[in-house]
Design a protein around this motif. Structure first.
Motif, mmCIF file in Angstrom:
data_model
loop_
_atom_site.group_PDB
_atom_site.id
_atom_site.type_symbol
_atom_site.label_atom_id
_atom_site.label_comp_id
_atom_site.label_asym_id
_atom_site.label_seq_id
_atom_site.Cartn_x
_atom_site.Cartn_y
_atom_site.Cartn_z
ATOM 1 N N SER A 1 -14.790 -32.900 5.689
ATOM 2 C CA SER A 1 -14.162 -32.929 4.359
ATOM 3 C C SER A 1 -14.391 -31.626 3.595
ATOM 4 C CB SER A 1 -14.723 -34.098 3.542
ATOM 5 O OG SER A 1 -16.077 -33.864 3.181
ATOM 6 N N ASP A 2 -15.336 -30.776 4.076
ATOM 7 C CA ASP A 2 -15.645 -29.517 3.398
ATOM 8 C C ASP A 2 -15.392 -28.344 4.343
ATOM 9 O OD1 ASP A 2 -16.545 -27.836 1.341
ATOM 10 O OD2 ASP A 2 -18.615 -27.893 2.050
ATOM 11 N N ASP A 3 -14.271 -28.401 5.068
ATOM 12 C CA ASP A 3 -13.912 -27.351 6.015
ATOM 13 C C ASP A 3 -12.928 -26.398 5.340
ATOM 14 O OD1 ASP A 3 -12.879 -25.766 8.060
ATOM 15 O OD2 ASP A 3 -12.872 -27.383 9.525
ATOM 16 N N PRO A 4 -13.339 -25.154 5.053
ATOM 17 C CA PRO A 4 -12.446 -24.220 4.367
ATOM 18 C C PRO A 4 -11.351 -23.643 5.268
ATOM 19 C CG PRO A 4 -14.769 -23.560 4.182
ATOM 20 C CD PRO A 4 -14.661 -24.576 5.269
ATOM 21 N N VAL A 5 -11.560 -23.675 6.582
ATOM 22 C CA VAL A 5 -10.602 -23.089 7.513
ATOM 23 C C VAL A 5 -9.543 -24.111 7.915
ATOM 24 C CG1 VAL A 5 -10.303 -22.064 9.811
ATOM 25 C CG2 VAL A 5 -12.227 -21.378 8.368
ATOM 26 N N VAL A 6 -9.988 -25.272 8.388
ATOM 27 C CA VAL A 6 -9.078 -26.366 8.734
ATOM 28 C C VAL A 6 -9.218 -27.427 7.655
ATOM 29 C CG1 VAL A 6 -8.454 -28.105 10.450
ATOM 30 C CG2 VAL A 6 -9.247 -25.850 11.191
ATOM 31 N N ARG A 7 -8.356 -27.360 6.685
ATOM 32 C CA ARG A 7 -8.454 -28.283 5.556
ATOM 33 C C ARG A 7 -8.090 -29.702 5.985
ATOM 34 N NH1 ARG A 7 -5.335 -24.327 1.423
ATOM 35 N NH2 ARG A 7 -5.698 -25.941 -0.146
ATOM 36 N N THR A 8 -8.622 -30.668 5.250
ATOM 37 C CA THR A 8 -8.574 -32.067 5.669
ATOM 38 C C THR A 8 -7.167 -32.557 5.981
ATOM 39 O OG1 THR A 8 -10.526 -32.455 4.291
ATOM 40 C CG2 THR A 8 -9.342 -34.385 5.046
ATOM 41 N N PHE A 9 -6.179 -32.085 5.246
ATOM 42 C CA PHE A 9 -4.796 -32.497 5.497
ATOM 43 C C PHE A 9 -4.400 -32.254 6.952
ATOM 44 C CE2 PHE A 9 -0.377 -31.161 5.955
ATOM 45 C CZ PHE A 9 0.302 -32.286 5.512
ATOM 46 N N ASN A 10 -4.882 -31.143 7.532
ATOM 47 C CA ASN A 10 -4.510 -30.810 8.902
ATOM 48 C C ASN A 10 -5.055 -31.818 9.911
ATOM 49 O OD1 ASN A 10 -3.126 -28.160 8.473
ATOM 50 N ND2 ASN A 10 -5.114 -27.653 7.593
ATOM 51 N N GLY A 11 -6.278 -32.283 9.692
ATOM 52 C CA GLY A 11 -6.832 -33.290 10.580
ATOM 53 C C GLY A 11 -6.059 -34.594 10.507
ATOM 54 N N ARG A 12 -5.674 -34.975 9.302
ATOM 55 C CA ARG A 12 -4.881 -36.200 9.136
ATOM 56 C C ARG A 12 -3.512 -36.055 9.800
ATOM 57 N NH1 ARG A 12 -7.590 -39.498 5.830
ATOM 58 N NH2 ARG A 12 -9.040 -38.606 4.293
#
Length: 276
Positions: free
Chosen positions: A225-236
């Motif tokens: 949830s605190d990933d600045p490179v791969v933001r959470t939207f991308n995982g979803r």
């Protein structure tokens, strides 16, 4: 140095020639089947996996330096993502390994997607960690993008201390001791500049969106949830495109969660791979 794999659980290194490239591989024997193939991220190598390996006890694990990274040979020209995946598949064949579980981290996650897409019968289960499905995607914030483009952090301690928290987020950005450990590891294993640029070039315009919905292996997507490179939207977005994929968003975890929170991730990975 090349050597054959031993009969105990001591990791052993071996060189193989795959599609004309000499690759360095390492296998830590274990009591699980099939072995787990770890595909590292941009600027990484098989030496990057030490924290996670300690938290995957008893698991048979294969690590390969991707072309141009670690000690593996630099190709004459940049390979596309599917080309990297095919080289790794050829390396497994040289090692006598037919079927694997696959974990791809960050840039290695794009390679892992191509590996499953192009060699579906060779993969039992897939873990995609801190990675994307390519364009369209939500890019990092501008400061993180600038830090990602530079390789100075691998050779300049001041640049690393400035840039890595912008890229890592999570525990590395919050805890000085964790950051110091990451800095020491980066200094000990810096990537070659040309190999780094080749892998950067490979992802320009790359996308798995047109075929991602056709993947059928059981899949776990791990996102911080605190990933600045791969933001959470991308995982979803990634998990939503894969049939039946399970998404785990880890609160407070950053881009380096496999390395700065290996205990937490090791349990999730082991449970997923061991589940009937």
């Amino acid at each position: 140095m090349s050597q054959t794999y031993g009969g105990d659980d001591t990791p052993a290194d071996r060189t193989v020639t795959a599609r004309g490239l000499v690759l360095y591989t390492r296998r830590r024997p274990g009591n699980t089947e099939p072995p787990l193939l770890l595909i590292h991220g941009l600027g990484g190598s098989m030496d990057s996996w030490k924290p996670l390996l300690a938290n995957l006890p008893g698991r048979d694990v294969i690590m390969i330096d991707t072309p141009g990274m670690g000690r593996s040979e630099l190709p004459r020209r940049p390979l596309p993502i599917h080309g990297v995946a095919d080289v790794l598949a050829a390396a497994l064949t040289e090692l006598g390994v037919d079927r694997v579980d696959v974990l791809g981290y960050s840039h290695g996650g794009t390679v892992a997607q191509e590996f499953v897409h192009r060699h579906p019968r060779r993969v039992r289960r897939l873990i995609l960690t801190a990675t994307v499905a390519g364009v369209p995607w939500l890019p990092p914030r501008p400061r993180s993008t600038l830090a990602l483009l530079s390789t100075r952090r691998y050779r300049d301690r001041a640049a690393a201390a400035r840039d890595i928290p912008l890229l890592a987020g999570g525990r590395t950005a919050r805890d000085a001791g964790t950051l110091a450990a990451v800095l020491a590891d980066r200094e000990a294993n810096p990537p070659g500049k040309k190999g780094y640029r080749y892998l950067q070039a490979a992802v320009i315009g790359w996308s798995s969106h047109p075929w991602l919905h056709r993947l059928r292996c059981r899949t776990l997507v791990l996102q911080g949830s605190d990933d600045p490179v791969v933001r959470t939207f991308n995982g979803r977005l990634l998990a939503g495109r894969i049939h039946g994929a399970r998404l785990e968003v880890l609160g407070g975890a950053g881009h380096l969660m496999l390395f700065d929170e290996p205990e937490r991730l090791g349990r999730l990975i082991s449970d997923f791979l061991s589940a009937p």
